[in-house]
Write a protein that holds these residues in place. Structure first.
Motif, PDB file in Angstrom:
ATOM      1  N   PHE A 110       0.899  -1.481  -0.026  1.00 56.75           N
ATOM      2  CA  PHE A 110      -0.084  -0.013   0.013  1.00 56.75           C
ATOM      3  C   PHE A 110       0.886   1.390   0.157  1.00 56.75           C
ATOM      4  O   PHE A 110       0.534   2.273  -0.473  1.00 56.75           O
ATOM      5  CB  PHE A 110      -1.030   0.078   1.161  1.00 56.75           C
ATOM      6  N   VAL A 111       1.893   1.256   0.489  1.00 59.18           N
ATOM      7  CA  VAL A 111       2.961   2.362   0.695  1.00 59.18           C
ATOM      8  C   VAL A 111       4.178   2.044   0.297  1.00 59.18           C
ATOM      9  O   VAL A 111       4.650   0.845  -0.117  1.00 59.18           O
ATOM     10  CB  VAL A 111       3.015   2.955   2.051  1.00 59.18           C
ATOM     11  N   ASP A 112       5.075   2.864  -0.344  1.00 54.89           N
ATOM     12  CA  ASP A 112       6.387   2.675  -0.793  1.00 54.89           C
ATOM     13  C   ASP A 112       7.073   2.109   0.195  1.00 54.89           C
ATOM     14  O   ASP A 112       8.151   1.011  -0.012  1.00 54.89           O
ATOM     15  CB  ASP A 112       7.032   3.916  -1.306  1.00 54.89           C
ATOM     16  N   LYS A 113       7.015   2.598   1.450  1.00 54.43           N
ATOM     17  CA  LYS A 113       8.048   2.104   2.605  1.00 54.43           C
ATOM     18  C   LYS A 113       7.251   1.561   3.653  1.00 54.43           C
ATOM     19  O   LYS A 113       6.159   2.312   4.014  1.00 54.43           O
ATOM     20  CB  LYS A 113       8.573   3.379   3.003  1.00 54.43           C
ATOM     21  N   ALA A 114       7.503   0.564   4.144  1.00 54.34           N
ATOM     22  CA  ALA A 114       6.758  -0.121   5.234  1.00 54.34           C
ATOM     23  C   ALA A 114       6.692   0.919   6.629  1.00 54.34           C
ATOM     24  O   ALA A 114       7.697   1.378   6.714  1.00 54.34           O
ATOM     25  CB  ALA A 114       7.336  -1.474   5.660  1.00 54.34           C
ATOM     26  N   ALA A 115       5.494   0.992   6.950  1.00 55.05           N
ATOM     27  CA  ALA A 115       5.334   1.745   8.258  1.00 55.05           C
ATOM     28  C   ALA A 115       6.114   1.222   9.180  1.00 55.05           C
ATOM     29  O   ALA A 115       6.095   0.104   9.489  1.00 55.05           O
ATOM     30  CB  ALA A 115       3.923   2.013   8.480  1.00 55.05           C
ATOM     31  N   GLN A 116       6.848   2.156   9.985  1.00 51.87           N
ATOM     32  CA  GLN A 116       7.618   1.714  11.289  1.00 51.87           C
ATOM     33  C   GLN A 116       6.733   1.104  12.159  1.00 51.87           C
ATOM     34  O   GLN A 116       5.694   1.644  12.406  1.00 51.87           O
ATOM     35  CB  GLN A 116       8.364   2.845  11.749  1.00 51.87           C
ATOM     36  N   VAL A 117       7.202   0.179  12.969  1.00 55.85           N
ATOM     37  CA  VAL A 117       6.291  -0.450  13.837  1.00 55.85           C
ATOM     38  C   VAL A 117       6.396   0.265  15.132  1.00 55.85           C
ATOM     39  O   VAL A 117       7.644   0.494  15.616  1.00 55.85           O
ATOM     40  CB  VAL A 117       6.682  -2.027  14.264  1.00 55.85           C
ATOM     41  N   SER A 118       5.320   0.838  15.622  1.00 58.57           N
ATOM     42  CA  SER A 118       5.394   1.669  16.775  1.00 58.57           C
ATOM     43  C   SER A 118       5.138   0.795  18.023  1.00 58.57           C
ATOM     44  O   SER A 118       4.925  -0.347  18.199  1.00 58.57           O
ATOM     45  CB  SER A 118       3.930   2.449  16.653  1.00 58.57           C
ATOM     46  N   PRO A 119       5.304   1.260  19.462  1.00 57.30           N
ATOM     47  CA  PRO A 119       5.511   0.707  20.538  1.00 57.30           C
ATOM     48  C   PRO A 119       3.559   0.379  21.027  1.00 57.30           C
ATOM     49  O   PRO A 119       3.526  -0.156  21.960  1.00 57.30           O
ATOM     50  CB  PRO A 119       5.726   1.566  21.585  1.00 57.30           C
TER      51      PRO A 119
END
Ligand code: H79
Length: 420
Positions: free
Chosen positions: A248-257
């Motif tokens: 869905f996005v170019d860059k994987a969303a960072q995994v948050s806490p």
């Protein structure tokens, strides 16, 4: 801009319950179910939305029994249900005062589905989450984005302040009439992700309203980005957290806490689709669940109920078999965190109360590994097969634990308990 959202104690407690839940069931049900071609049918195929809307007058799901749904879902081991109160087609599945395009006013069925489901959930002791679409393909006041351009809407009538007020009035109904709501699950942000001028969804204001009405209510938004301030959980559509395999996005969303949730559907579509009987096998679903748990995330597993109000037979079959498996193996998942080995070819690990659970469940059972290795700072206190408790031989060298996999492992998931 958000001015320092501080979650309340109840909200933090709710987050922990959510984190421990590991399995929820997603339900996509609306008048789109009648066309039996998925929940995007209006956008994909209907040139005149008013013609589509006429379907409401024939929506009479005479086999709908909220209690039956909830019982089948609970028996599968799921801890919460996420229900589509209003999808992108704009049809409201509750007795809303904000629009006549709803289940009570526009259908012969005239029953408040959200109320029946909420009552059944509360009586059966399972949490209820509410999916709410930011997009509306029916109303002129929703400022059209990438989608809904072919259904005959009049773009010149777009009126964001009016639409925003409408949504907040609806959310107020949902959060004041149906008892405790575990979460609001927003979807549609991506409709405006390519606007020349960044679209202002006024999320801060909307989130503040939700948290004012129900401070414990978790907010998630399926925007495929890192969480915004005010969100309590992070959602990943058809992706293990951080993997971005759905593209869905170019860059994987960072995994948050924040607590994490991956949604995926049992077949290929979210809403009921008559030609899609390609349901994942119970074993595939178990592997998916093990992998999401192995990432510390929940699996929100979707079913598209039929237009008559029943859950499809194949979905019921999967729920039943999943429940049987969970009654034994749920103990290795509920309340666990991600273990030291992240999802890999052979499977995944979870960890709970000082015990690591190694789940050996390769996608291709012909590719069972001969042995697995797990990095550990210290020699384990005990290594046993779960659930039998039988001792398992191992070697520990150079801070690596090596366990041989038996010639005939338990399938679909051979579990080894490793006490730190
Ligand atoms: O409710 C279910 C789906 O109907 C909804 N979310 C799940 C939980 C959903 N539909 N599509 N998507 C999510 C994926 C989004 C695809 C998109 Fe696009 C890619 C939106 C923007 C880029 C398709 C291609 C629509 C516009 C361009």
């Amino acid at each position: 801009m958000a001015q320092g959202y501080v979650p309340t104690q109840e909200n933090l407690a709710e987050r922990e319950d959510f984190r421990n839940a590991k399995l929820g069931i997603f339900l996509h049900w609306g008048i789109y179910s009648m066309f039996a071609q998925g929940e995007w049918y209006l956008q994909n195929a209907v040139p005149d939305r008013m013609e589509y809307a006429k379907a409401a007058d024939a929506f009479y799901p005479h086999r709908f029994d909220a209690r039956q749904w909830v019982r089948a879902i609970k028996a599968a081991g799921a801890k919460y249900i996420c229900f589509t109160t209003r999808h992108h087609d704009g049809f409201s599945m509750w007795d809303t005062q904000q629009s006549d395009y709803n289940i009570v006013k526009a259908t012969p069925f005239k029953r408040d589905i959200v109320k029946e489901l909420a009552d059944a959930c509360h009586e059966e002791g399972i949490r209820l989450h509410l999916y709410y679409s930011h997009i509306d393909w029916m109303r002129d006041d929703y400022p059209m984005g990438r989608t809904g351009r072919n259904c005959g809407k009049d773009a010149s009538k777009s009126d964001w302040p009016h639409y925003f007020q409408f949504m907040n009035a609806q959310l107020t109904e949902l959060l004041t009439r149906y008892g405790k709501v575990g979460a609001i699950w927003f979807d549609g942000w991506w409709d405006h992700d390519q606007d020349a001028t960044p679209f202002n969804w006024q999320l801060d204001e909307q989130y503040a309203l939700i948290h004012k009405l129900q401070p414990a209510c978790l907010i998630g938004n399926n925007h495929h980005m890192e969480p915004n301030e005010g969100e309590d959980i992070q959602l990943f559509e058809r992706d293990l957290p951080g993997e971005n395999k759905a593209g869905f996005v170019d860059k994987a969303a960072q995994v948050s806490p924040l607590p994490l949730e991956t949604c995926e559907t049992m077949n290929g579509m979210w809403g009921y689709k008559v030609v899609d009987q390609n349901y994942k096998s119970t074993n595939e679903i178990i592997r998916l669940l093990v992998n999401t748990s192995g990432k510390g995330a929940n699996l929100l597993l979707n079913i598209g109920p039929q237009p008559n109000g029943q859950l499809p037979a194949l979905a019921l079959d999967r729920l039943k078999h999943l429940g049987k498996w969970m009654s034994t193996y749920g103990a290795t998942l509920y309340g666990s965190q991600a273990g030291p080995v992240k999802p890999c070819e052979w499977g995944a690990t979870t960890e709970k109360n000082g015990t690591i659970y190694a789940h050996i469940c390769p996608a291709d059972t012909a590719k069972m590994p001969a042995a697995i290795t797990i990095p550990m700072a210290k020699k384990p206190k005990a290594v046993t097969h779960f659930p039998s408790g039988a001792k398992v031989a191992y070697t520990y060298r150079n801070k690596l634990l090596t366990i041989d996999v038996p010639a005939n492992p338990t399938t679909p998931d051979h579990v080894i308990a490793i006490k730190r």
